[in-house]
Write a protein that holds these residues in place. Structure first.
Motif, short mmCIF file in Angstrom:
data_model
loop_
_atom_site.label_atom_id
_atom_site.label_comp_id
_atom_site.label_asym_id
_atom_site.label_seq_id
_atom_site.Cartn_x
_atom_site.Cartn_y
_atom_site.Cartn_z
N SER A 71 54.88 35.90 36.73
CA SER A 71 55.39 36.13 38.08
C SER A 71 55.09 37.55 38.55
N ASP A 72 54.26 38.28 37.80
CA ASP A 72 53.86 39.64 38.18
C ASP A 72 52.53 39.57 38.96
N TRP A 73 52.62 38.96 40.13
CA TRP A 73 51.43 38.63 40.92
C TRP A 73 50.62 39.84 41.35
N THR A 74 49.30 39.69 41.24
CA THR A 74 48.32 40.60 41.79
C THR A 74 47.26 39.72 42.45
N ALA A 75 46.39 40.32 43.21
CA ALA A 75 45.31 39.54 43.82
C ALA A 75 44.43 38.90 42.74
N ASP A 76 44.20 39.63 41.63
CA ASP A 76 43.39 39.08 40.54
C ASP A 76 44.06 37.88 39.88
N LEU A 77 45.37 37.99 39.63
CA LEU A 77 46.09 36.87 39.03
C LEU A 77 46.08 35.66 39.97
N LEU A 78 46.25 35.90 41.25
CA LEU A 78 46.21 34.83 42.23
C LEU A 78 44.86 34.11 42.17
N GLU A 79 43.79 34.88 42.12
CA GLU A 79 42.45 34.28 42.03
C GLU A 79 42.30 33.47 40.74
N GLU A 80 42.77 34.02 39.62
CA GLU A 80 42.69 33.31 38.34
C GLU A 80 43.46 31.99 38.38
N GLU A 81 44.66 32.02 38.93
CA GLU A 81 45.48 30.82 39.02
C GLU A 81 44.80 29.75 39.89
N LEU A 82 44.32 30.17 41.04
CA LEU A 82 43.68 29.21 41.95
C LEU A 82 42.41 28.62 41.33
N LYS A 83 41.63 29.43 40.64
CA LYS A 83 40.42 28.93 39.98
C LYS A 83 40.78 27.95 38.86
N ALA A 84 41.80 28.27 38.09
CA ALA A 84 42.21 27.39 36.98
C ALA A 84 42.74 26.06 37.52
N ILE A 85 43.56 26.11 38.55
CA ILE A 85 44.09 24.88 39.15
C ILE A 85 42.96 24.05 39.72
#
Length: 100
Positions: A71-85
């Motif tokens: 839950s420690d969101w950054t733009a990079d984590l957001l991108e990683e999550e969206l790519k994985a999903i």
């Protein structure tokens, strides 16, 4: 209320083809993915357009990533999550076809 989802649902019923509302999904969304999507729409609804600002909004809401659980969101984590999903949906679509 999500006007986009409401319109898809209405359109699917209008054509007597309810599967069309989910035609690009090879599987149903998980509860975590639904919470993530709903939170993103809430943050977008405030006028946010930049990934870093979206990440900040998700962090402020305490939303956990559906893949990472973070839950420690950054733009990079957001991108990683969206790519994985997206990769998981692509795999499910390949396995199950359309209309999950």
């Amino acid at each position: 209320m999500d006007a986009f989802k409401d319109r898809l649902s209405q359109r699917a019923q209008d054509t007597s083809r309810p599967a069309l509302g989910h035609q690009s999904c090879g599987r149903a969304l998980t509860d975590a993915e639904m919470a993530f999507a709903e939170a993103m729409m809430e943050v977008y609804g405030t006028g946010v357009t930049e990934p870093a600002d979206l990440a900040s909004g998700l962090a402020a809401k305490g939303i956990k990533g559906p893949v990472s659980g973070r839950s420690d969101w950054t733009a990079d984590l957001l991108e990683e999550e969206l790519k994985a999903i997206n990769a998981d949906f692509d795999a499910a679509y390949q396995e199950h076809g359309y209309g999950a």
